[in-house]
Design a protein around this motif. Structure first.
Motif, mmCIF file in Angstrom:
data_model
loop_
_atom_site.group_PDB
_atom_site.id
_atom_site.type_symbol
_atom_site.label_atom_id
_atom_site.label_comp_id
_atom_site.label_asym_id
_atom_site.label_seq_id
_atom_site.Cartn_x
_atom_site.Cartn_y
_atom_site.Cartn_z
ATOM 1 N N PHE A 179 0.774 -1.250 0.014
ATOM 2 C CA PHE A 179 -0.218 -0.021 -0.078
ATOM 3 C C PHE A 179 0.848 1.178 -0.335
ATOM 4 O O PHE A 179 0.382 2.239 -0.669
ATOM 5 N N GLU A 180 1.943 1.308 0.787
ATOM 6 C CA GLU A 180 3.082 2.408 0.677
ATOM 7 C C GLU A 180 3.450 2.597 -0.926
ATOM 8 O O GLU A 180 3.225 3.782 -1.353
ATOM 9 N N LEU A 181 3.676 1.486 -1.583
ATOM 10 C CA LEU A 181 4.134 1.600 -2.877
ATOM 11 C C LEU A 181 2.814 2.205 -3.828
ATOM 12 O O LEU A 181 3.152 3.006 -4.713
ATOM 13 N N LEU A 182 1.995 1.737 -3.708
ATOM 14 C CA LEU A 182 0.632 1.930 -4.291
ATOM 15 C C LEU A 182 0.203 3.563 -4.210
ATOM 16 O O LEU A 182 0.147 4.189 -5.018
ATOM 17 N N LYS A 183 0.416 3.955 -3.057
ATOM 18 C CA LYS A 183 0.175 5.320 -2.626
ATOM 19 C C LYS A 183 1.092 6.151 -3.410
ATOM 20 O O LYS A 183 0.741 7.353 -4.070
ATOM 21 N N ASP A 184 2.272 5.834 -3.495
ATOM 22 C CA ASP A 184 3.471 6.614 -4.117
ATOM 23 C C ASP A 184 3.105 6.740 -5.696
ATOM 24 O O ASP A 184 3.036 7.523 -6.430
ATOM 25 N N LEU A 185 2.735 5.304 -6.198
ATOM 26 C CA LEU A 185 2.456 5.308 -7.646
ATOM 27 C C LEU A 185 1.216 6.105 -8.091
ATOM 28 O O LEU A 185 1.423 6.721 -9.005
ATOM 29 N N ILE A 186 0.196 5.940 -7.412
ATOM 30 C CA ILE A 186 -1.186 6.548 -7.917
ATOM 31 C C ILE A 186 -1.110 8.305 -7.837
ATOM 32 O O ILE A 186 -1.672 8.788 -8.645
ATOM 33 N N GLY A 187 -0.021 8.603 -6.536
ATOM 34 C CA GLY A 187 0.049 10.086 -6.871
ATOM 35 C C GLY A 187 1.017 10.686 -7.912
ATOM 36 O O GLY A 187 0.679 11.795 -8.042
ATOM 37 N N LYS A 188 1.577 9.665 -8.649
ATOM 38 C CA LYS A 188 2.132 10.257 -9.739
ATOM 39 C C LYS A 188 1.339 10.161 -11.033
ATOM 40 O O LYS A 188 1.973 10.470 -12.234
ATOM 41 N N LEU A 189 0.274 9.354 -11.101
ATOM 42 C CA LEU A 189 -0.582 9.036 -12.357
ATOM 43 C C LEU A 189 -1.314 10.337 -12.795
ATOM 44 O O LEU A 189 -1.809 11.080 -11.634
ATOM 45 N N PRO A 190 -1.686 10.574 -13.838
ATOM 46 C CA PRO A 190 -2.552 11.338 -14.155
ATOM 47 C C PRO A 190 -4.063 11.151 -13.785
ATOM 48 O O PRO A 190 -4.437 10.195 -13.672
ATOM 49 N N GLU A 191 -4.802 12.301 -12.969
ATOM 50 C CA GLU A 191 -6.293 11.871 -12.698
ATOM 51 C C GLU A 191 -7.119 11.364 -13.974
ATOM 52 O O GLU A 191 -7.087 11.723 -15.047
ATOM 53 N N GLY A 192 -7.865 10.526 -13.487
ATOM 54 C CA GLY A 192 -8.912 9.631 -14.349
ATOM 55 C C GLY A 192 -8.067 8.862 -15.330
ATOM 56 O O GLY A 192 -8.850 8.221 -16.172
ATOM 57 N N VAL A 193 -6.759 8.201 -15.116
ATOM 58 C CA VAL A 193 -6.252 7.277 -15.982
ATOM 59 C C VAL A 193 -6.646 6.085 -15.808
ATOM 60 O O VAL A 193 -7.193 5.664 -14.575
ATOM 61 N N GLU A 194 -6.796 5.232 -17.043
ATOM 62 C CA GLU A 194 -7.330 3.901 -16.672
ATOM 63 C C GLU A 194 -6.272 3.016 -17.126
ATOM 64 O O GLU A 194 -5.379 3.085 -17.750
ATOM 65 N N GLY A 195 -6.461 1.592 -16.166
ATOM 66 C CA GLY A 195 -5.254 0.890 -16.462
ATOM 67 C C GLY A 195 -5.040 -0.201 -15.425
ATOM 68 O O GLY A 195 -6.036 -0.358 -14.440
ATOM 69 N N THR A 196 -3.937 -1.057 -15.402
ATOM 70 C CA THR A 196 -3.899 -2.006 -14.237
ATOM 71 C C THR A 196 -2.563 -1.909 -13.690
ATOM 72 O O THR A 196 -1.599 -1.476 -14.190
ATOM 73 N N ILE A 197 -2.628 -2.401 -12.524
ATOM 74 C CA ILE A 197 -1.147 -2.134 -11.846
ATOM 75 C C ILE A 197 -1.065 -3.548 -11.108
ATOM 76 O O ILE A 197 -1.766 -4.264 -10.462
ATOM 77 N N ASN A 198 0.374 -4.184 -11.452
ATOM 78 C CA ASN A 198 0.811 -5.484 -10.811
ATOM 79 C C ASN A 198 1.571 -4.983 -9.661
ATOM 80 O O ASN A 198 2.642 -4.563 -9.621
ATOM 81 N N LEU A 199 1.013 -5.634 -8.535
ATOM 82 C CA LEU A 199 1.722 -5.119 -7.126
ATOM 83 C C LEU A 199 1.898 -6.314 -6.301
ATOM 84 O O LEU A 199 1.682 -6.444 -5.216
ATOM 85 N N THR A 200 1.792 -7.682 -7.264
ATOM 86 C CA THR A 200 1.912 -8.808 -6.559
ATOM 87 C C THR A 200 3.432 -8.913 -5.597
ATOM 88 O O THR A 200 3.678 -9.579 -4.772
ATOM 89 N N ASP A 201 4.340 -8.376 -6.183
ATOM 90 C CA ASP A 201 5.833 -8.163 -5.454
ATOM 91 C C ASP A 201 5.935 -6.756 -4.840
ATOM 92 O O ASP A 201 5.908 -5.750 -5.387
ATOM 93 N N ALA A 202 6.335 -7.056 -3.530
ATOM 94 C CA ALA A 202 6.422 -5.588 -2.863
ATOM 95 C C ALA A 202 7.785 -5.106 -2.991
ATOM 96 O O ALA A 202 8.479 -4.879 -1.932
ATOM 97 N N ASP A 203 8.097 -4.693 -4.178
ATOM 98 C CA ASP A 203 9.455 -4.375 -4.539
ATOM 99 C C ASP A 203 9.165 -3.266 -5.741
ATOM 100 O O ASP A 203 8.480 -3.516 -6.968
ATOM 101 N N GLU A 204 9.435 -1.952 -5.313
ATOM 102 C CA GLU A 204 9.090 -0.984 -6.185
ATOM 103 C C GLU A 204 9.864 -1.255 -7.621
ATOM 104 O O GLU A 204 9.524 -0.537 -8.603
ATOM 105 N N ARG A 205 10.945 -1.896 -7.949
ATOM 106 C CA ARG A 205 11.523 -1.982 -9.130
ATOM 107 C C ARG A 205 10.697 -3.331 -10.038
ATOM 108 O O ARG A 205 10.735 -3.251 -11.286
ATOM 109 N N ASN A 206 9.589 -3.783 -9.166
ATOM 110 C CA ASN A 206 8.708 -4.872 -10.046
ATOM 111 C C ASN A 206 7.325 -4.448 -10.033
ATOM 112 O O ASN A 206 6.453 -5.181 -10.847
#
Length: 245
Positions: free
Chosen positions: A209-236
């Motif tokens: 959730f820490e990584l998700l919050k950081d990533l979503i904060g960088k995405l444009p508002e209203g963007v559509e897509g998928t996020i693969n967060l199965t690995d808790a490593d920001e490189r993946n």
């Protein structure tokens, strides 16, 4: 001498009795000419009038008699109420403190939704949904009983729902859906706005959730897509827009 002592004891008891009677009469008279000041605290689901009816206290209720005859409240008809506590400030001033059960998720079932509390209990079956509470898909069960726990066997699923609910509040996310893969409960998908997030299982859920919050904060508002967060490593972490080729 002994007779004098007995006479004094009787006189003392009589005076004490008179004082007690006068005290009680004063309380009764005070209640008759005064209106109770009733403050209801903590109620969100039920109105103040409903809470007053549940406890049986109104503006003209004799609080002295009520306190003497107080009994345990019957809350079976009010599934959202966990506890009601009455605090006496004075002869005619009380606080009615209501503790309501919080709903952590809704589960679709036969056209309506089960309301699941933080201890896994079904507290309601309704179409009247509160905002900012996720709907859980992908669960399988044959029946339910309001007031009973839904997950008596598969506690891992409830643990996952509870963990996601806690982290949702901690990180300020509005999660619309939580999807469980019935064939593979280790594959959990969250839906936030127009983004689907695959978190796998709840291992390292706080870091995810820490990584998700950081990533979503960088995405444009209203963007559509998928996020693969199965690995808790920001490189993946992988974000894939829906319109990507």
């Amino acid at each position: 001498m002994e007779k004098v002592r007995k006479r004094k004891n009787k006189t003392g008891k009589f005076v004490l009795l008179i004082i007690c009677l006068v005290f009680i009469l004063v309380i009764f008279a005070f209640q008759l000419i005064n209106v109770n000041i009733i403050t209801v605290i903590g109620n969100k689901i039920y109105s103040e009038e409903i809470i007053k009816n549940i406890v049986g206290i109104h503006e003209k209720t004799n609080l002295f008699v009520y306190k003497l005859a107080s009994k345990e409240l019957n809350l079976e008809e009010y599934p959202y109420i966990e506890n009601i506590d009455i605090k006496y400030r004075s002869f005619n001033n009380i606080d009615i403190v209501v503790t309501e059960k919080s709903v952590i998720s809704y589960i679709p079932y036969m056209g309506k939704y089960l309301c699941l509390s933080k201890d896994g209990t079904v507290i309601d079956y309704t179409n009247d949904l509160q905002v900012n509470i996720p709907i859980v898909h992908g669960l399988s069960f044959n029946h339910f009983v309001i007031g009973d726990k839904l997950f008596t066997d598969d506690t891992d699923i409830f643990k996952a729902i509870l963990e996601i609910s806690h982290k949702m509040k901690k990180f300020g996310f509005k999660i619309d859906y939580i999807d469980f893969n019935y064939n593979d409960p280790e594959q959990i998908i969250l839906k936030i706005d127009k983004i689907s997030i695959s978190i796998g299982n709840i291992n390292d859920i706080n870091r995810k959730f820490e990584l998700l919050k950081d990533l979503i904060g960088k995405l444009p508002e209203g963007v559509e897509g998928t996020i693969n967060l199965t690995d808790a490593d920001e490189r993946n972490i992988i974000f894939t827009p829906y319109n990507s080729k």
